[in-house]
Write an enzyme that holds these catalytic residues in place. Structure first.
Site, PDB file in Angstrom:
ATOM      1  N   HIS A  21       7.896  90.536  10.524  1.00 24.93           N
ATOM      2  CA  HIS A  21       8.880  89.333  10.513  1.00 24.93           C
ATOM      3  C   HIS A  21       9.762  89.022   9.235  1.00 24.93           C
ATOM      4  CE1 HIS A  21       5.252  88.077   7.993  1.00 24.93           C
ATOM      5  NE2 HIS A  21       5.959  87.160   7.658  1.00 24.93           N
ATOM      6  N   ASP A  61      10.499  85.597   6.790  1.00 22.96           N
ATOM      7  CA  ASP A  61      10.290  84.107   6.387  1.00 22.96           C
ATOM      8  C   ASP A  61      11.438  83.368   6.913  1.00 22.96           C
ATOM      9  OD1 ASP A  61       7.782  85.088   5.997  1.00 22.96           O
ATOM     10  OD2 ASP A  61       8.122  85.009   3.746  1.00 22.96           O
ATOM     11  N   HIS A 115       8.803  92.237   6.771  1.00 21.77           N
ATOM     12  CA  HIS A 115       7.487  92.593   5.950  1.00 21.77           C
ATOM     13  C   HIS A 115       6.302  92.338   7.315  1.00 21.77           C
ATOM     14  CE1 HIS A 115       8.066  88.315   5.024  1.00 21.77           C
ATOM     15  NE2 HIS A 115       6.716  88.255   4.931  1.00 21.77           N
ATOM     16  N   ARG A 160      -8.974  90.392   2.530  1.00 17.77           N
ATOM     17  CA  ARG A 160      -8.092  89.897   1.581  1.00 17.77           C
ATOM     18  C   ARG A 160      -7.641  88.744   1.699  1.00 17.77           C
ATOM     19  NH1 ARG A 160      -2.464  90.258   2.384  1.00 17.77           N
ATOM     20  NH2 ARG A 160      -1.420  90.759   0.494  1.00 17.77           N
TER      21      ARG A 160
HETATM   22  C1  LIG Z   1       8.000  77.987   9.035  1.00 16.85           C
HETATM   23  C2  LIG Z   1       7.043  78.777   8.974  1.00 16.85           C
HETATM   24  C3  LIG Z   1       6.509  79.648  10.345  1.00 16.85           C
HETATM   25  C4  LIG Z   1       5.455  80.534   9.985  1.00 16.85           C
HETATM   26  C5  LIG Z   1       5.055  79.713   8.711  1.00 16.85           C
HETATM   27  C6  LIG Z   1       6.160  79.234   7.928  1.00 16.85           C
HETATM   28  C7  LIG Z   1       6.884  80.581   7.131  1.00 16.85           C
HETATM   29  C8  LIG Z   1       6.721  81.798   7.782  1.00 16.85           C
HETATM   30  C9  LIG Z   1       6.263  81.954   9.506  1.00 16.85           C
HETATM   31  C10 LIG Z   1       5.426  83.054   9.832  1.00 16.85           C
HETATM   32  C11 LIG Z   1       4.224  83.172   8.591  1.00 16.85           C
HETATM   33  C12 LIG Z   1       6.129  84.422  10.065  1.00 16.85           C
HETATM   34  C13 LIG Z   1       5.174  85.489  10.703  1.00 16.85           C
HETATM   35  C14 LIG Z   1       4.736  84.616  12.083  1.00 16.85           C
HETATM   36  C15 LIG Z   1       4.056  83.255  12.126  1.00 16.85           C
HETATM   37  C16 LIG Z   1       3.721  82.886  13.212  1.00 16.85           C
HETATM   38  C17 LIG Z   1       2.411  83.495  11.302  1.00 16.85           C
HETATM   39  O1  LIG Z   1       1.966  84.665  11.619  1.00 16.85           O
HETATM   40  O2  LIG Z   1       2.052  82.830  10.695  1.00 16.85           O
HETATM   41  C18 LIG Z   1       4.869  82.361  11.228  1.00 16.85           C
HETATM   42  C19 LIG Z   1       4.355  81.008  10.880  1.00 16.85           C
HETATM   43  C20 LIG Z   1       4.107  80.151  11.853  1.00 16.85           C
HETATM   44  O3  LIG Z   1       4.911  80.136  12.869  1.00 16.85           O
HETATM   45  O4  LIG Z   1       3.334  79.285  11.978  1.00 16.85           O
HETATM   46  O1  AKG Z   2      -0.309  88.040   2.735  1.00 12.54           O
HETATM   47  C1  AKG Z   2       0.663  88.667   2.468  1.00 12.54           C
HETATM   48  O2  AKG Z   2       0.949  89.675   1.552  1.00 12.54           O
HETATM   49  C2  AKG Z   2       2.043  88.122   3.180  1.00 12.54           C
HETATM   50  C3  AKG Z   2       1.713  86.926   3.838  1.00 12.54           C
HETATM   51  C4  AKG Z   2       2.969  86.623   4.812  1.00 12.54           C
HETATM   52  O3  AKG Z   2       3.967  87.520   4.961  1.00 12.54           O
HETATM   53  C5  AKG Z   2       3.196  85.318   5.158  1.00 12.54           C
HETATM   54  O4  AKG Z   2       2.343  84.417   5.153  1.00 12.54           O
HETATM   55  O5  AKG Z   2       4.455  84.907   5.841  1.00 12.54           O
HETATM   56 FE   FE2 Z   3       5.836  86.394   5.307  1.00 11.56          FE
END
Ligand SMILES: C=C1C[C@]23C[C@H]1CC[C@H]2[C@]1(C)CCC[C@@](C)(C(=O)O)[C@H]1[C@@H]3C(=O)O
Ligand code: AKG
Ligand code: FE2
Length: 371
Positions: A239, A241, A295, A304
């Site tokens: 993804h 951010d 990332h 972790r």
């Molecule tokens: C606005 C946001 C959506 C997420 C949390 C914040 C910033 C990053 C996004 C996220 C981490 C990107 C990866 C997928 C996600 C679903 C997650 O795994 O947490 C995303 C977050 C979210 O939608 O809750």
């Molecule tokens: O745990 C990490 O190193 C990255 C976490 C991350 O990418 C996120 O919370 O969006």
């Molecule tokens: Fe992230």
């Protein structure tokens, strides 16, 4: 346009009441299908290579705090190189008290060690972006991330008390003050970083800081349990951010990987550093001068923890490329939107991945006005 993903409202593969019990799941010979990622996305041993300094540069902020022009010049040059590269760098001598970092990690350990039903008292409500989630059970039907998270709003108003009160009740503890202190230190640091980023883009030093003086920020504690099936699970899938800037602190267990060309490289943990990455909103403001970092997080046999501080403009501020970055050779690449619209898109219409920004731009073109 990328397909919109099955949302909470669709029938998830497993019910929301399913207990994400990593310890029990680790005993099984195979995992339920919802935890298994497609083979093409699965981590491979060759992705374990640690990033070199020219891929994820380390920027020393000591000179910046001292107001030393030479030190600032070196930092700005490194930041510019990093942000026109993979969109990521680390900072050391960042000014955040190591004791604050220790305390916030201890509080997160205490929290994630609580019994699941106690953590679930502060569960994220469907469609909202705050609260506790375990593996997004009930939110997504497949490719579940092997993680638990607690997301808290820091600014403009904090909901730290609300969620911690739900989880801890009236038990006297230091969790609230610790998370709030960490959040406010992160806000200060993010605003200072905006000065360096502005200089790196040849903007007046306070140009970005002024835009972000009022901001919206989320603090997310991530916990990645040990995974015996770590060649098939992911802590977080690929993804970018959706926010403008992320300030990440990771413990000493490797897990964060950055997409580079057709492979993945691992960011070597350094508890004395923060990892800073460009997000989609910064990409838009800079009209693609700086790109958001792609990332993911891999699991391992070790647990972790990480803290992600997601920094964004206010809900109502218009996000559009800054005029300084638009001219005949560089036409405006994005339709304007607000952070509120983009956040809603990621919470209700689209599962964040590496294509979220483009999918959102398509969505805007089709839905005027957007929801
Ligand atoms: C606005 C946001 C959506 C997420 C949390 C914040 C910033 C990053 C996004 C996220 C981490 C990107 C990866 C997928 C996600 C679903 C997650 O795994 O947490 C995303 C977050 C979210 O939608 O809750
Ligand atoms: O745990 C990490 O190193 C990255 C976490 C991350 O990418 C996120 O919370 O969006
Ligand atoms: Fe992230």
């Amino acid at each position: 346009m990328a397909a919109l993903f099955p949302l909470d409202s669709s029938s998830p593969a497993i019910p929301p009441t399913f207990n994400f019990s990593p310890a029990a799941l680790n005993q099984a010979a195979t995992l339920p299908a919802c935890f298994l990622w497609p083979v093409s996305e699965c981590p491979r041993p060759e992705h374990a290579r640690f990033a070199e300094d020219d891929e994820v540069p380390t920027v020393d902020l000591a000179g910046f705090w001292q107001g030393d022009d030479e030190g600032i010049g070196i930092a700005v040059e490194k930041i510019q190189k990093a942000c026109t590269g993979l969109g990521v760098f680390q900072i050391i001598n960042h000014g955040v008290d190591l004791d604050v970092l220790k305390r916030v990690h201890n509080e997160a350990s205490r929290l994630f060690n609580l019994p699941l039903d106690q953590k679930q008292r502060g569960a994220r409500v469907s469609g909202d972006s705050f609260g506790f989630t375990n593996s997004f059970i009930g939110r997504y039907a497949s490719n579940l991330p092997w993680k638990e998270t607690l997301s808290l709003q820091i600014t403009p108003s904090s909901n730290v008390e609300t969620y911690l009160q739900k989880i801890y009740g009236d038990e006297d503890n230091h969790a609230c003050s610790t998370f709030k202190k960490y959040g406010s230190d992160m806000e200060k640091l993010a605003l200072e970083l905006m000065e360096l980023l502005a200089l790196s883009l040849e903007l007046p030093r306070d140009r970005l800081k002024k835009i972000f003086k009022k901001n919206f920020s989320i603090l997310r504690a991530n916990y990645f349990p040990p995974s015996k099936h770590n060649s098939q699970t992911l802590g977080i899938g690929p993804h970018t951010d959706p926010i403008s800037l992320t300030i990440l602190h990771q413990d000493n267990v490797p897990g964060l990987q950055i997409h580079k060309e057709d492979t993945w490289i691992t960011v070597k943990p350094n508890v004395n550093a923060f990892v800073i990455n460009i997000g989609d909103i910064f990409q838009v403001l800079s009209n693609d001068r700086y790109k958001s970092m792609e990332h993911r997080v891999v699991n391992s046999l070790h647990e972790r923890k990480s803290f992600a501080y997601f920094f964004s403009p206010t809900f109502e501020a218009l996000v559009v490329p800054l005029p300084e970055f638009v001219d005949l050779e560089n036409p405006c690449r994005y339709k304007e939107f607000t952070w509120a619209q983009y956040l809603t898109f990621t919470q209700k219409h689209y599962r964040s991945d590496t294509n979220t920004l483009l999918a959102f731009q398509d969505y805007l073109a089709l839905n005027d006005p957007p929801e």
